[in-house]
Design a protein around this motif. Sequence first.
Motif, PDB file in Angstrom:
ATOM      1  N   VAL A  67       0.859  -1.184   0.000  1.00  0.00           N
ATOM      2  CA  VAL A  67       0.000   0.000   0.000  1.00  0.00           C
ATOM      3  C   VAL A  67       0.892   1.229   0.000  1.00  0.00           C
ATOM      4  CG1 VAL A  67      -1.799   1.253   1.203  1.00  0.00           C
ATOM      5  CG2 VAL A  67      -1.792  -1.240   1.235  1.00  0.00           C
ATOM      6  N   SER A  70      -9.373  -1.465  -3.266  1.00  0.00           N
ATOM      7  CA  SER A  70      -8.507  -2.127  -2.309  1.00  0.00           C
ATOM      8  C   SER A  70      -9.247  -2.510  -1.032  1.00  0.00           C
ATOM      9  CB  SER A  70      -7.302  -1.243  -1.994  1.00  0.00           C
ATOM     10  OG  SER A  70      -7.709  -0.132  -1.241  1.00  0.00           O
ATOM     11  N   PHE A  71     -10.548  -2.580  -1.147  1.00  0.00           N
ATOM     12  CA  PHE A  71     -11.310  -2.967   0.036  1.00  0.00           C
ATOM     13  C   PHE A  71     -11.963  -4.318  -0.160  1.00  0.00           C
ATOM     14  CE2 PHE A  71     -10.918   1.541   0.503  1.00  0.00           C
ATOM     15  CZ  PHE A  71     -10.728   1.708   1.869  1.00  0.00           C
ATOM     16  N   SER A  72     -12.330  -4.886   0.931  1.00  0.00           N
ATOM     17  CA  SER A  72     -13.083  -6.137   0.836  1.00  0.00           C
ATOM     18  C   SER A  72     -14.523  -5.804   0.477  1.00  0.00           C
ATOM     19  CB  SER A  72     -13.023  -6.875   2.158  1.00  0.00           C
ATOM     20  OG  SER A  72     -13.970  -6.334   3.047  1.00  0.00           O
ATOM     21  N   SER A  79     -11.523 -13.364   1.350  1.00  0.00           N
ATOM     22  CA  SER A  79     -11.446 -13.344  -0.113  1.00  0.00           C
ATOM     23  C   SER A  79     -10.005 -13.365  -0.578  1.00  0.00           C
ATOM     24  CB  SER A  79     -12.132 -12.101  -0.662  1.00  0.00           C
ATOM     25  OG  SER A  79     -13.463 -12.066  -0.242  1.00  0.00           O
ATOM     26  N   ALA A 128     -23.161  -8.282   2.267  1.00  0.00           N
ATOM     27  CA  ALA A 128     -21.776  -8.743   2.304  1.00  0.00           C
ATOM     28  C   ALA A 128     -21.158  -8.557   3.672  1.00  0.00           C
ATOM     29  CB  ALA A 128     -20.951  -8.009   1.243  1.00  0.00           C
ATOM     30  N   GLY A 137     -13.594  -8.114   5.925  1.00  0.00           N
ATOM     31  CA  GLY A 137     -12.265  -7.505   5.852  1.00  0.00           C
ATOM     32  C   GLY A 137     -11.214  -8.303   6.575  1.00  0.00           C
ATOM     33  N   GLU A 141     -15.067 -11.928  10.206  1.00  0.00           N
ATOM     34  CA  GLU A 141     -15.445 -10.533  10.066  1.00  0.00           C
ATOM     35  C   GLU A 141     -15.166 -10.041   8.649  1.00  0.00           C
ATOM     36  OE1 GLU A 141     -13.383  -7.673  12.539  1.00  0.00           O
ATOM     37  OE2 GLU A 141     -15.348  -6.739  12.834  1.00  0.00           O
ATOM     38  N   PRO A 196      -4.411  -9.490  -6.647  1.00  0.00           N
ATOM     39  CA  PRO A 196      -4.130  -8.258  -7.378  1.00  0.00           C
ATOM     40  C   PRO A 196      -2.626  -8.036  -7.474  1.00  0.00           C
ATOM     41  CG  PRO A 196      -5.666  -7.836  -5.579  1.00  0.00           C
ATOM     42  CD  PRO A 196      -5.233  -9.250  -5.461  1.00  0.00           C
ATOM     43  N   ASN A 252      -0.618  -5.839  -6.554  1.00  0.00           N
ATOM     44  CA  ASN A 252       0.163  -5.384  -5.400  1.00  0.00           C
ATOM     45  C   ASN A 252       0.127  -6.360  -4.233  1.00  0.00           C
ATOM     46  OD1 ASN A 252      -2.518  -4.854  -4.965  1.00  0.00           O
ATOM     47  ND2 ASN A 252      -2.131  -3.039  -3.718  1.00  0.00           N
TER      48      ASN A 252
HETATM   49  N1  LIG Z   1      -5.758  -4.669  -3.457  1.00  0.00           N
HETATM   50  C1  LIG Z   1      -5.702  -4.444  -2.129  1.00  0.00           C
HETATM   51  N2  LIG Z   1      -4.820  -3.553  -1.680  1.00  0.00           N
HETATM   52  C2  LIG Z   1      -4.731  -3.312  -0.364  1.00  0.00           C
HETATM   53  N3  LIG Z   1      -5.489  -3.890   0.567  1.00  0.00           N
HETATM   54  C3  LIG Z   1      -6.408  -4.786   0.173  1.00  0.00           C
HETATM   55  C4  LIG Z   1      -6.535  -5.103  -1.188  1.00  0.00           C
HETATM   56  N4  LIG Z   1      -7.515  -6.023  -1.319  1.00  0.00           N
HETATM   57  C5  LIG Z   1      -7.963  -6.255  -0.058  1.00  0.00           C
HETATM   58  N5  LIG Z   1      -7.296  -5.517   0.847  1.00  0.00           N
HETATM   59  C6  LIG Z   1      -7.480  -5.521   2.275  1.00  0.00           C
HETATM   60  O1  LIG Z   1      -7.300  -6.806   2.744  1.00  0.00           O
HETATM   61  C7  LIG Z   1      -8.183  -7.099   3.789  1.00  0.00           C
HETATM   62  C8  LIG Z   1      -8.868  -8.422   3.541  1.00  0.00           C
HETATM   63  O2  LIG Z   1      -9.714  -8.320   2.431  1.00  0.00           O
HETATM   64  P1  LIG Z   1     -10.667  -9.493   1.962  1.00  0.00           P
HETATM   65  O3  LIG Z   1     -11.251  -9.094   0.697  1.00  0.00           O
HETATM   66  O4  LIG Z   1      -9.966 -10.777   2.009  1.00  0.00           O
HETATM   67  O5  LIG Z   1     -11.776  -9.475   3.083  1.00  0.00           O
HETATM   68  P2  LIG Z   1     -12.969 -10.469   3.309  1.00  0.00           P
HETATM   69  O6  LIG Z   1     -12.632 -11.251   4.463  1.00  0.00           O
HETATM   70  O7  LIG Z   1     -13.267 -11.164   2.076  1.00  0.00           O
HETATM   71  O8  LIG Z   1     -14.103  -9.465   3.685  1.00  0.00           O
HETATM   72  P3  LIG Z   1     -15.598  -9.409   3.197  1.00  0.00           P
HETATM   73  O9  LIG Z   1     -16.329 -10.348   3.997  1.00  0.00           O
HETATM   74  O10 LIG Z   1     -16.012  -8.025   3.489  1.00  0.00           O
HETATM   75  O11 LIG Z   1     -15.590  -9.709   1.781  1.00  0.00           O
HETATM   76  C9  LIG Z   1      -9.163  -5.969   3.891  1.00  0.00           C
HETATM   77  O12 LIG Z   1      -8.872  -5.206   5.014  1.00  0.00           O
HETATM   78  C10 LIG Z   1      -8.896  -5.149   2.656  1.00  0.00           C
HETATM   79  O13 LIG Z   1      -9.018  -3.787   2.949  1.00  0.00           O
END
Ligand SMILES: Nc1ncnc2c1ncn2[C@@H]1O[C@H](COP(=O)(O)OP(=O)(O)OP(=O)(O)O)[C@@H](O)[C@H]1O
Lengths: 332, 389, 628, 605
Positions: C18, C464-466, C50, C494, C46, C44, C61, C63
Motif C-alpha cells: 500500500v 482495495s477494500f473487501s 477473499s 456482504a 475484511g 469478520e 491483485p 500489489n
Molecule cells: N488490493 C488491495 N490492496 C490493499 N489492501 C487490500 C486489497 N484487497 C484487499 N485488501 C485488504 O485486505 C483485507 C482483507 O480483504 P478481503 O477481501 O480478504 O476481506 P474479506 O474477508 O473477504 O471481507 P468481506 O467479507 O467483506 O468480503 C481488507 O482489510 C482489505 O481492505
Amino acid sequence: MVYYIFRRMLMMIPTLVITSALIFAIIEAPPGDYLESYIAELKAQGEAVDTARIEYLRKEYGFDKSPVERYFNWVGGMFVGDFGYSFAYELPVTAVVGDRLFLTVVVSMATIIFTWLIAFPIGIYSATRQYSWGDYGFTFLGLLGLAIPNFLLALVLMYLANVWFGTSIGGLVDPAFVGQPMSWAKFVSVLHHLWIPVIVIGTAGTAGMIRRIRANLLDELQKQYVTTARAKGLHPFKALVKYPLRMSLNFFISDIGSLLPAVISGAEVVAIVLSLETTGPLLISALQQQDMYLAGSFLMFLSLLTVVGVLISDIALAWLDPRIRLSGGVRK
Amino acid sequence: MTLPANATRLPHTVSDQPFDPDAIYKYTDAQKALFEASQLRLMWWKFRRHKPALISGIFLAVLYFSILISELLAPYNLETRNSSHIYAPPQAIHLFHNGEFIGPFVYGFDYKLNMENLKREYVPNLEKVQPLRFFCSGEKYKFWGLFEASFRFVCPAEKGTMFLLGTDRLGRDVLSRIIYGARISLTIGLLGVGVSLVLGIVIGGMAGYYGGLFDVLSQRLIEVIQSLPSIPLWLALAAILPITWSPIVVYFGITVILGLLDWTGLARTVRSKLLALREEDYVSAAQVMGASSRRIVFRHLIPGFASHLIATATIAIPTMILGETTLSFLGLGLRAPITSWGVLLTEAQNINAVALYPWLLWPVLPVILVVLAYNFFGDGLRDAADPYK
Amino acid sequence: MEEGEVLRVNDLRVAFDVSGSPVEVVRGIGFRVCSGAVTAVVGESGSGKSVTAQAIMRILPKNGTITGGSIDFRPKSGEIVNMAALPANGPKVRSLRGSAVSMIFQEPMSSLSPVHSVGDQVEESLRIHALGAGMSRKELRAATEETLELVGFPNPHRAYDMYPFEMSGGLRQRAMIAMALICRPSLLIADEPTTALDVTVQAQILKLLKDLQKKLNMAVLLITHDLGVVANLADEVVVVYNGRVVEAGPVDEIFRDPQHDYLKALLNAAPHFDMAPDQRLVALRGGKRSAVEMQKHQAKHAQPADRPLLTVSNLSKVYHLRKASLFGGEARVIRAVDDVSFTIRRGECLGLVGESGSGKTTVSKILTRAITADSGSVLFDDGQKQVDVLKLDERQLKEFRPRLQMVFQDPVSSLSPRMTIADILREPMQIHRQGNRAEQITRAKDLLTSVELGANALNRYPHSFSGGQRQRIGIARALAMDPDLLILDEPVSALDVSVQAQVLNLLKDLQKEMGLTYLFIAHNLAVVNYMAERVAVMAAGRIVEIGPSRAIFEAPAHPYTRALLKAVPFADLDRPLVLDELVLKGSSDPCNWPDAFRGEMHDLAAIELGGGHQVLARQTADIGEIHA
Amino acid sequence: EAPLLAELVKAGTLPPEAERLPKEPRVMTIDEATGRTVGKRGGTIRTLMSEQGDLRLMTVYGYARLVAYNRSIEMEPDILLGYENDKNRVFTFHLRPGHKWSDGTPFTAEDFRYQWEDILTDKDMERGGLDSALLVNGKGPKFEVIDDLTVRYTWEEPNPLFLPALASARPLDIYSASAYLKQFHAKYADPDKLAAEVAKERVKDWTRLNIRKSRSYRFENPDLPTLQPWQNKTYSPANRYVFERNPYYHRVDQNGAQLPYVDQIVINIAESSIIPAKTGSGESDLQERYLSFADYTFLKEGEKRNNYTVRLWTVGKGAAVALYPNLNTNDAGWRALFRDARFRRALSLGIDRTQINQVLFMGLAKEGASTVLPGSPLFRDELGSAYAEYDPEKANALLDEIGLKRNAAGIRLMPDGRPLDLIIESTGESSLEADVLELVTSDWADLGVKLLTRTSQRDIFRSRVAAGETNMSVWAGVDNGAPTADFSPQEFVPTDPYQLQWPMWGTYVSTQGDAGQKVDDPAAQKLVDLYKQWLVSEDIETRKKIWEEILDIHADQVFSIGIVTATLVPVVVSNKLHNVPAEGISSFDPYGYFGVYEMDAFWMD
Ligand SMILES: Nc1ncnc2c1ncn2[C@@H]1O[C@H](COP(=O)(O)OP(=O)(O)OP(=O)(O)O)[C@@H](O)[C@H]1O
Ligand SMILES: Nc1ncnc2c1ncn2[C@@H]1O[C@H](COP(=O)(O)OP(=O)(O)OP(=O)(O)O)[C@@H](O)[C@H]1O
Ligand SMILES: [Mg+2]
Ligand SMILES: [Mg+2]
C-alpha cells in the motif's frame, strides 16, 4: 439498425451541404483567384502577361460571377456527377485525380497496415511488461519516429537509399517504369520505393498508437473481469486479447472515421518531399494555385468519406461495446 | 456428515489469541502518515518512485528554466553572423593538448575555399588552441530585449571561435540558435495542445454524457471539421489572418486555431468512452447525490481514462512543436528573425544539409529529448493517478 | 496432507503493497478442504477471506504477494501441487484454474465483462479446458444453457445472449456460479455465492451444490456470512478474524460449543425471527461515536407521520434487450416492473423482498430517477406539498436530490474507481456546500467509524477494500447526505453478522431519533424482519403481497411468499432446510401459482386481508381461495 | 535516317527524309566556332520538370520560330525562308516551299489565314481582343495572303514589338495547323461530329474545344501538329512525358542530316524540391530548371559517380535580388520618402554588396544595381556601379540631409514621427532572398532603418503590391538582362500593373489612363515619354539613344535597388551529351534557356 442507417444517411445530406459551403468558402478565402496565381507564376518565370487576355480568361472561367452563383454551379454540377474542371490541368477533375487515387490507396494501406502491425504487438507488449527494457526501448523508438519531422526523415532516408542501394530518388517507382504496364520488375521497383514513405508516415503514427494502446490497456488490465478470465484458466494472452484489448479498442474504433479520408488524402507533406504521385501533392498545389474545382471536388470526396467513416465507426462502436446504444442519446 | 470415509475428523481448535475488537483501528505510524497525507502528497510519493519520470520532470524543469536565461547560456547571440565561418563543422571540445591538460578548449580552423566544387573546407589546426572561457564577458546582448549585458556562462577564446554544433549558411552558431529556439518551441506550440485537449474533453464529454440532440449536433460538427483536411484549412487561415500581424502573432493565432480544430478525434474518443461508462452505477450514484453533470463528467468519468488523455497529450506535444515545420512548408510557419527548433529544422530541409552539412540537423535532438521527457513525465503522472498502483 | 483432503492451506500469509509499505492482511491462515465436503470460512468482513481465496487461485491483485505458507492442492488426477510455489500464470496453474479448481467471486456484479454476452463468458471455461474439446458450437451452447438452467435461470436460452448489465444482481451471481460449475471442478471456492439471491433460489443453489458434491465428490470451500447457510451446508467451519484463524472445527462443535470470544459474539449478533419487537442486535463494538450525534442537523424530519412520505402508483418499466446481432434478431423485452404501487409512511421502514430479478432494483432506481419509468407516478411529500418525483426538471431535481438517497446493490460499481474514499465521502458535502475541507474530513472519519471502518480507509481507493467494506462505504456515503428517505438495496448482504448488527443498529437509531424513512431491499428475511415495519413481496415485476411484517411472516397469503419463507435457512443445526422437499423451481413463476393469483395485471387487484395486509389476486377470488 | 524513324521509313509508313524536308531547309552550321561538333542521331535526353505546365518549356527549348535570335541575339529567319520589314510597318513573310507540319500536312499561307481570320479576328472566338504586340495605338494590322507561301502584315504606324514577339520564348501565335484544327471549327466541321467532340471533352462549346485543341505553346495535345523539333506523344495527366522527333523538321546540319540529333526527350515529373537530389543522382541528362547556385557543391559531389558535368551559367536577369520601393504606396509618409531619390540612394549605398556576394555566392556574382548585364550592348560600367558601392557614411549623410532624426534606440524617425520600420514584402519562396534580407537588415540597422520581412503567397504578394498596400518588396531584377536596343525598354518604364515599384503608374499607362494613377514624378514621366519615342522610332541609333537615356535615369534615380547581378546557376549535363555550351546565359527571354543554343544540335553518344 437498418432504420438507423437510413436515418444517418438522411442526416448526411445537410452535413454535406454545410461542408460543401465551408469548403467553398475556404477555397475562396485567400484573396485572388486561379488567374492571379497563374499570373504570379508567369511572372516568376519571367514570362510576359497580357492583361487583356487575363481579363478574357477571368470571364471565361466565371470569376466575374458572384461567389454564390459559382457555388451553386459547382454543387449543382456535382449532383449530376460533374466535378468541374481543373484550370491548371485543363482537364476534368476526374481525369486528373483518377490515376493518382490508386497509388494513394496503395501507399496509405501499406502505411496503415504497417502501423497496425507494429503498434498493436508493441502496445500490448508495453502494457503487459510495463517498465521492462522492452517497454522503454520501444517507447524510445516510437517517439523517435514521432520527434523527427517527417520531411527530414523522408529526406534522409531517400538520400541514404540512393547512396546505399542506388534506389532512385523520390517517387514510387523508378522513372524507367513510369507509364509502363505492371511487371515483376516494376513491382520490385515499387517495393524498393514504397518502404520509405511507409516508414516515414508510419512511424509518425505508430508512436501515438503504441502509447494509447498501452495506456488504455494498463487501465483495463486492472479490472475485475480480467481476473475472472484468468480464474477460468484462460491463457494470459488470449485473455488479454478477448477482454482488455477489446475494451481498450474503444478509442481506436471511435476514430476510425478519420481513417477513410486519410487513406485517400495521404500524408501530403511527405508525399511532396518524396515526390509521390499521390493525391496529396495534387491537392496542395491545387489549393495553392487556387485551382478551385479540383481542390473543392477532392475535398468534397474526402468529406463524403468522413461522413461514411463516422457512421461506420459508430456502428463498430456499438458492436464493440453493447452498453453503447446506436442511437447514442436514449437514456436508460 | 459428508466427510469422506478416509478423512479424519477435524479437531476443534481455538486460537489462544485474545479477542480484540478494536484490532482494526490499530495503525502503524507508516499507515497513519499515509492516511493523513493529502492527495497531492500521495501522488507525489507515487510519482517519486518512477525514476524516469522524475528525471524527465527535472529535465523539463531545467529546460524551462533555461529559456529564462538563454542569453547567458548561449555562447553567441541569435543573430551573430561569422562570415568567415560559413558552414563550419562542429568543433570538438578537447581537454588535453599534446598530452598536457589545459582544460576545455577547441582547435581553431584553417579555412580554404575549394574552387573545384565551391566548398568551404575547414581543417582543425592543431596549433590554434583556443581555451573556452567560463563565466566570462562575451558578445553583448540585450537580456530579453531589456537591458544590455555581456555576462555569459561560456564564451569562445578571445578572437577564437566556439561552434560546438557547427554553423549554418550565414555563419551563425547552431548551438546558440538551438538554445534561443527553445523559447518559442517550448511555449507557443503547447498552447494548441491545451486548447484542443480542453475542447476535446468538454465537447466529447458533453456529447457522451448527455447524448441526445447535443450529441447529434456535435457529431455532425465533428464530421464537418474532420472533412476538411488540415492543410487547406491552414492555407485558408493564413489568408484570413490579417497580414499586418507580426509573424509571431500569426503563428500564435494559427496554433490556437489549430487547437480549435484538432479536438475532434479526442472528442469522439471521449464521447464513446462516456457512452459506455455512463451506464455504470457510480454515475447513477453521483446523480442521486445531486452532482451536476459537469461534476459527473469531470470528477467521475474523465479520470476513468486519464491514462488515455495523458498519452494523447504527450503525443500531441511533439506534433505541436513540429507542427510549424509543416506550416513552414506551406509558407505559414515562423520565419526569421524568429527562431524556433522548427524554423531551424525547416532550414535544414534540403538535400544539401543532409548530404553536406549534417550538423544542421542537430535541432532534432532537443525535440527528441523533450518528447521523451514529456512522455516519461506523463507516464509518471499516469502512475501517480493510478489507484491500482 | 492427509487422505481425503483436496486442499490444505498452511500458515498462509499475504501482504499488500500500500503506497510503498507492505500491509499484511492474511497472517497465517490454515485449514483444509476434504473431497466431497464443505469447509466454511466465516469471519469478520475484511478479515482476509477473499484474499485467501484469491491466493489459492493465484489471482491476487498486482500489489498482493504471498509472503509465506503453502497451499497444497490435490487435483483429481495427479499428485499434490503446492499452488503457492508455482508461477502465478504458468501453464501448470492455468491448467488447474477453471477446471480442477474454480471460484465464484464475491462480487458477481462487476466480475463479468460488460461487453461479452453471458453465454459467451460462461461457455468459455468449457472451451478452454479439455471438457469442451471436440464439441460443436451447438453442443457447447446446449451444455452452457443446461448449466444456466441448473443455476436457476428462468429462461436460459434468452439469458445466453444477454449481457451482464441487462441482468439483475442475482442473475449475474447465478451466471457466475454457472461459470464456476460448468467444468465440474474438484474444488470449488465459493466466495459468498448466494448473497444476491433470494432464499428460494439460494436453496436451489445449495441443493445443486450438494448434488454435485455427491455426484462428483466435489470439495467446496465456502466463504459466507450467512450462518444459516453454514449450518445447512458446511461440514467443517473455520473462523477467521483479522487475518488469523481464531477457531476451527466440525460444524456441530462450532455451533454448539463456540469457544473463542469472537465466535461467540458472532453467533450472538445474528438477527433471527424470534426477536422481540424492540430487541436490539448485539454488535461486537458499540461504534466509536453515537451515530445519531453526527446527524446533528435540523429537526426537519419531525413531520406528522400520518401522511405517506412516498406514494408510488402504477410504475411500469419494460426493458428492450439488445439484439444478439447488430442486424435483426427478434426483439426481446423484459417486463421488469409491472404496475407496481405502494406507499411508505414517514419514519417507517418498508422492506422489499422478493425473487431475484423481480424488479426491486429497478423500482428503487426509478424512484431515484436513475432510470426512467415507462409509466406511473411517484409522489413525495416534502412537508408542504406533494412532489411528483418523475416529473421534476433538472433544477428542481437537484434541489430534491438530498431528500432521497440510495445505497446501491453493487458496491463495486457504485463507487468511482478513481476517487479515494475521502473524496467519495466528501462528495455529497461538496455538492451541497457543507463545511470546509477540514470539517468535511472530520465528518468523513465519523461516518467511517459509524460503519466500523478506520480512518486508514480515507486515502485508499475502492478497489482495495473487501466486499463488505465497500458496502459500508456506500452506506456511509448515503448517510452523509442526511436524507429523508433512504433506499437501501441489499445494504448488508456482504457484511458478517457482527458488523451487520452494528450497521442495522445504526440505521434503526437514525430512524427512531431522526425520523428517517427507509425502503429496505434485502434477501435476508431475518434482517428484513428485524428492520421493517411493513414488507412488500415482489415477484415477476409485481408486488404480490404487502403488509405489516408480522402479518407477512406469520400469515403469508401469496404462494410465492410462502415458498420464500419455507426456504429460509436457519443458523441452527436443528432446523435444517429439507432441500429435497422444497418445491424450488418455479415458485416465482406465476404459472405454478394457483389460479387465484394468476392473470394479467388488470385482472388482478390487491385484496385486503386486514390490517393493511394486501395480496395480489384475482378480483374475483374469494378469501377462501386465497388462503387455500 | 534517324534511328527512330528508320523502321517507319522502311515499312513505308513514312516517306524518306529527303521527301520530308522542305525544299530549302534551314542549314545550321555546327562547327568549332561555336564549340560544337557534328553529331550522330538517336538517343534520349532525360530531364526533370515539376508539373504538367512545365511542358511549355519544350516549346521554349525547341525554339523553332518564324524568326529567331541567334546566340548573339540577332534576329534571323528560321521557319521563314525570309522576310521583309519595311520600317516596322509592313512585314512580308516568305515560307519554305515543301515545309510540312509534323503530321506531314503542308505548312502554307492558309495556316496564317486560318489563324488570322478564323481565330484571331473571328467573332465567336472572341478572346479579349488582339494581343498587344499586334496593336499599335489600339489598331491591328491589315493581313494579306500574297500567295501560297507569302503573307503580309501591314500597320499604319511602326510596330517595333511585332518581330520580337514572334521570336520570343513565348511566341505570338499568328499561324496554326489549320488542316488539323478545322475539324474543331464550326465554320468547317460537321456540326454533329463537333457536338459529339464537345460532349466528349466536357467543354462548354466548340470555341473552347478549339482553344483546347489548338494550344501549341502548352504542348499538351499530342495530336496537334507542330513545327518544333520534338513533339509530345503523351496524353495528360502523366508523370512521364515522351517527346519524339518531328520527322518533318525544317533544319539540317551542314552535312544535310535532318535535325534534331536526339530522337527523344523524356520528361519525368517530380516535385521541384527534390529535383536537385534527383539530378545529383544522375537521373537527368540535361538539367537547368529548379537548380540553384546553392546546389552546386552537392551536384559537384555526384559528378564522377553519375557521369555528368556541372556547368555554371549566368542568370540572365537584371539582378538576382532587387528591392522595390513602392512609389505608389498608400501610406503617404512612406510615399513621400520613397519619392525622394536621396532616400532611395541612401538605402542603396547602405548595403554591403561585397559581403552578400561573398557569403552567398563566394564572390562569383557581380555586385551592382539592377540594370542591364555586361553581356548586353547597352551595358556601361557606371550603370552598374551607380550608388552601388558600400558607403554608410554617405548614406547616413543623405538621410540626415532629408531630416530623418534618430531616436534613443538609434532608429530614425519619419517626418511624421513614426520610427523608420521598413517592412519588406516577400513571397518567401527563395531562401536566397531571405538570406539577402537578413544581411541587409543588419546593414540598414547602421543607417537607423529597421527592416522587417513579411511573407505572403505569390499571388497575394502581387495583389498587395498592386493595391499599394506594401511599402517595399523584394523580387528579382528585370527579366531580360541582356537586351539590345531593338528590345522594348518597357521593363524600365511604368508600363504594366505588375511592376513592383510603380504598379499604379504602370496600370495608368497600360490602360491609357483608364485606371491607376497618373505618373506624377518627373523622372518617371520622362521614362514614359522616352518609351513612347522608342515605340515610333525607326532607326537603331535613335533607339539606342533612348535606351541609354532610360538606363541613365534608372541609375541616377535608383527606382529599384539591385543587390547582386550576374549570379550563377548550375547546369547539369550528362557526359554523354554533346554540344551543350560550357557557358551560357540562362534566361527566358530572349535566350529561351537552351533555345538560342540550338538544342536540336545537342547529341547523345
Ligand atoms: N488490493 C488491495 N490492496 C490493499 N489492501 C487490500 C486489497 N484487497 C484487499 N485488501 C485488504 O485486505 C483485507 C482483507 O480483504 P478481503 O477481501 O480478504 O476481506 P474479506 O474477508 O473477504 O471481507 P468481506 O467479507 O467483506 O468480503 C481488507 O482489510 C482489505 O481492505
Ligand atoms: N439494463 C437492462 N437491460 C435489460 N434488462 C434489464 C436491465 N436491467 C435489469 N434488467 C432486467 O430486469 C429485471 C429486473 O431487474 P432488477 O435488477 O430490478 O432485479 P432485482 O429484483 O433487483 O433482482 P436481484 O435481487 O437479483 O438484484 C431482470 O430480469 C433483469 O434482467
Ligand atoms: Mg470478501
Ligand atoms: Mg437487484
